[in-house]
Design a protein around this motif. Structure first.
Motif, PDB file in Angstrom:
ATOM      1  N   VAL A  15      34.075  43.803  39.094  1.00 58.03           N
ATOM      2  CA  VAL A  15      34.248  42.791  38.060  1.00 58.03           C
ATOM      3  C   VAL A  15      35.683  42.842  37.537  1.00 58.03           C
ATOM      4  N   PRO A  16      36.473  41.804  37.810  1.00 60.69           N
ATOM      5  CA  PRO A  16      37.860  41.836  37.356  1.00 60.69           C
ATOM      6  C   PRO A  16      37.955  41.632  35.850  1.00 60.69           C
ATOM      7  N   THR A  17      38.917  42.297  35.224  1.00 64.29           N
ATOM      8  CA  THR A  17      39.120  42.118  33.790  1.00 64.29           C
ATOM      9  C   THR A  17      40.456  41.441  33.495  1.00 64.29           C
ATOM     10  N   VAL A  18      41.457  41.766  34.311  1.00 67.49           N
ATOM     11  CA  VAL A  18      42.764  41.132  34.125  1.00 67.49           C
ATOM     12  C   VAL A  18      43.287  40.717  35.500  1.00 67.49           C
ATOM     13  N   TYR A  69      40.149  46.023  37.406  1.00 67.58           N
ATOM     14  CA  TYR A  69      38.690  45.921  37.354  1.00 67.58           C
ATOM     15  C   TYR A  69      38.128  46.745  36.222  1.00 67.58           C
ATOM     16  N   THR A 104      42.382  36.773  31.608  1.00 67.04           N
ATOM     17  CA  THR A 104      41.802  37.990  31.045  1.00 67.04           C
ATOM     18  C   THR A 104      40.362  37.762  30.643  1.00 67.04           C
ATOM     19  N   ASP A 105      39.638  38.883  30.597  1.00 60.69           N
ATOM     20  CA  ASP A 105      38.250  38.882  30.142  1.00 60.69           C
ATOM     21  C   ASP A 105      38.282  39.253  28.665  1.00 60.69           C
TER      22      ASP A 105
END
Lengths: 264, 298
Positions: A15-18, A69, A104-105
């Protein structure tokens, strides 16, 4: 060691965050023009209508791309002025991108509250002001107030929290600032050289707090010139040089190359 | 990349971002979203304005007493120059002129300092803008709120002066809060406009004092516009009287001073006061929001 750090996050690593996509950051500096800086030359620049003439551009980040991630702790290394802090600010959405994009998340936050604090106010009021500036609610601050004060250790030598911050020693002020900044939970957390704060006892305490924050946060970015603290806390390292991403990989590999580079 | 191979490999960044619901960092939110973000920061805005106000006099021996002493001294200076030396009180008795003058000075100072604080709201707080995430409009709004609190201290002095010169509390004093509210809206809008201009051109901080002084002399702070301009064409006086600073000053004087009746007010004065406030507040807010993602650059 790296496996140990990733324990429990294995199923979430995709799961990518940035996501940084060909990111360019350009600073514009007023009045730093080389050559003649006299009033007449400034006037003639204005009259000639050149909008950018008095302005010097600094291309601080040049086309950086990476994806981070969930569960990763990423170190940023590179010599002074290589664009590390600028990159962090761009990820936080605090510096606008010249070209390219950062996705971004949630809202990444920079561990830094210094600018909101006022030296003429008491430590007590600064805790509240700093918390509000970071977006905490009054209730959250009230609930954490005692923890913040205890963590900073300001009151260990008497009732200092009710004195104006200008009366603090530089170490005390730095400790209070870190304690306020570290009081909030974050999705994506970015730490800029925060480990070199206060005396040894406080350093130990803040390292522990950062590990704790990392557990709560999705992803942690850490800028440091201390290769040891990068090795201790990060499993992946981005190496920036002159605003370009020179290397991106597991901590040991990148740091080995970096040490070879700086040791030359 | 250290990440193990995944089905997402080779996906362009934009599509990868969309797949996991990632948003562009630092993008400008929609107008309504922005308003609600700003509302969410109301505690910060208030705390920041109060902190600035307290910090202002925290090194002085007399401390917060200066909140009241500064406007009092200001009023004294203007009284000395314009009341005793220049005798600008043409057409007014002393009982009217002194409160007239002090009201004018305080009300205009409220707008003036909001504008000046607005110019530096972003350009003087770049450290804050570059370190923390919050709707940038918080800063100019907070600064005009600080000026409002400052004015409330000045109002204490103003009440004393009014009573001292024979204008006792009466029903029309109830008009003071609505006048202040409208002027605060107007000032905030102006501060938002100035904040955006000042963030791009910090030089405005050097220029604005002259603009503001011109505005002050043109708004009848120390003299009555109709009396002073009675030998000139009527439209000059009309324009000067309809300018927002003069409108708010005149309304405040009308509310406060016994001998300053409605014959001194231009027609439709309340509509004009509300019009200016809403126009400038809404326009200033939208204008500021349009550049939200660009504050803090360079």
């Amino acid at each position: 060691m790296a496996d140990d750090k990733n324990a429990g996050t294995g199923d979430r690593t995709h799961v990518p965050t940035v996501i940084a996509d060909e990111l360019h950051i350009v600073y514009r500096v007023n009045g730093a023009k080389t050559g003649k800086g006299s009033a007449t030359s400034a006037l003639s620049r204005i009259l000639r209508g050149g909008e950018e003439r008095g302005v010097r551009k600094v291309h601080a980040v040049r086309g950086v791309s990476f994806t981070s991630y969930r569960g990763e702790a990423i170190g940023l290394i590179g010599s002074n002025g290589s664009g590390k802090s600028t990159l962090l600010r761009a990820i936080a959405g605090l510096l606008p991108a010249e070209r390219g994009k950062v996705y971004t998340d949630g809202q990444p936050s920079l561990l830094g509250v210094n600018a909101a604090l006022m030296n003429d106010l008491t430590g007590e009021r600064n805790v509240i002001l700093g918390g509000l500036a970071m977006g905490m609610s009054r209730e959250q601050i009230r609930a954490r107030y005692q923890d913040i004060v205890d963590f900073s250790g300001i009151n260990e030598k008497g009732d200092f929290i009710t004195l104006p911050m200008r009366t603090y020693s530089s170490g005390m002020a730095a400790r209070l600032r870190f304690s306020i900044a570290a009081a909030k939970d974050h999705d994506v957390l970015m730490i800029d050289e925060a480990l070199a704060t206060g005396d040894r006892k406080f350093q130990k305490r803040s390292e522990a707090r950062i590990r704790e924050l990392r557990k709560e946060a999705g992803t942690v970015f850490l800028v440091s010139h201390n290769n040891k603290s990068i090795r201790d806390t990060c499993d992946r390292v981005l190496w920036l040089e002159r605003g370009e991403l020179r290397m991106d990989g597991p901590t040991d590999e990148v740091i080995k190359e970096y040490e070879k580079f700086t040791g030359r | 990349m250290t990440a193990p191979p995944s089905p997402d490999d080779g996906l362009p960044p934009a599509e990868l971002a969309a797949k996991y619901g990632l948003s562009v960092s630092g993008a400008r939110p929609g107008l309504f979203e922005y308003v609600s973000q700003l509302w969410g920061r109301r505690h910060f805005i208030l705390a920041f304005s109060q902190a600035k106000l307290t910090a202002q006099y925290s090194q002085a021996k007399l401390g917060q007493l200066w909140q009241v002493a500064t406007p009092l001294l200001n009023a004294l200076v203007y009284f000395l120059i314009f009341g005793l030396i220049l005798k600008a009180d043409r057409g007014m008795s002393r009982e009217v002129y002194i409160p007239f003058l002090v009201t004018g000075v305080f009300v205009f100072t409220f707008t003036q300092s909001s504008v000046m604080a607005g110019v530096r709201a972003i350009s003087g707080n770049l450290g804050l803008v570059r370190a923390l995430h919050f709707p940038r409009a918080s800063l100019p709004v907070s600064f005009s709120l600080q000026q409002l609190q400052q004015l409330l201290f000045s109002m204490i002095v103003l009440f004393v002066v009014a009573v001292g010169f024979g204008s006792y509390p009466r029903l029309s004093w109830l008009l003071i809060p609505p006048v202040l509210a409208l002027q605060f809206l107007f000032n905030t809008g102006l501060a938002l406009v100035m904040a955006r201009l000042g963030s791009k051109t910090p030089d405005l901080a050097q220029l604005m004092p002259f603009v503001m002084r011109t505005w002050m002399y043109a708004s009848g702070v120390m003299f009555s516009i109709p009396v002073m301009l009675k030998d000139h064409p009527a439209w000059i006086g009309d324009i000067l009287q309809w300018n927002p600073a003069a409108i708010y000053m005149d309304l405040m004087r009308f509310a406060l001073i016994d001998g300053y009746g409605s014959e001194n007010l231009p027609p439709h004065v309340w509509a004009v006061a509300a019009g200016w406030a809403l126009l400038v507040a809404a326009g200033g807010f939208v204008y500021f929001w349009k550049a939200e993602e660009r504050y803090g650059r360079g």
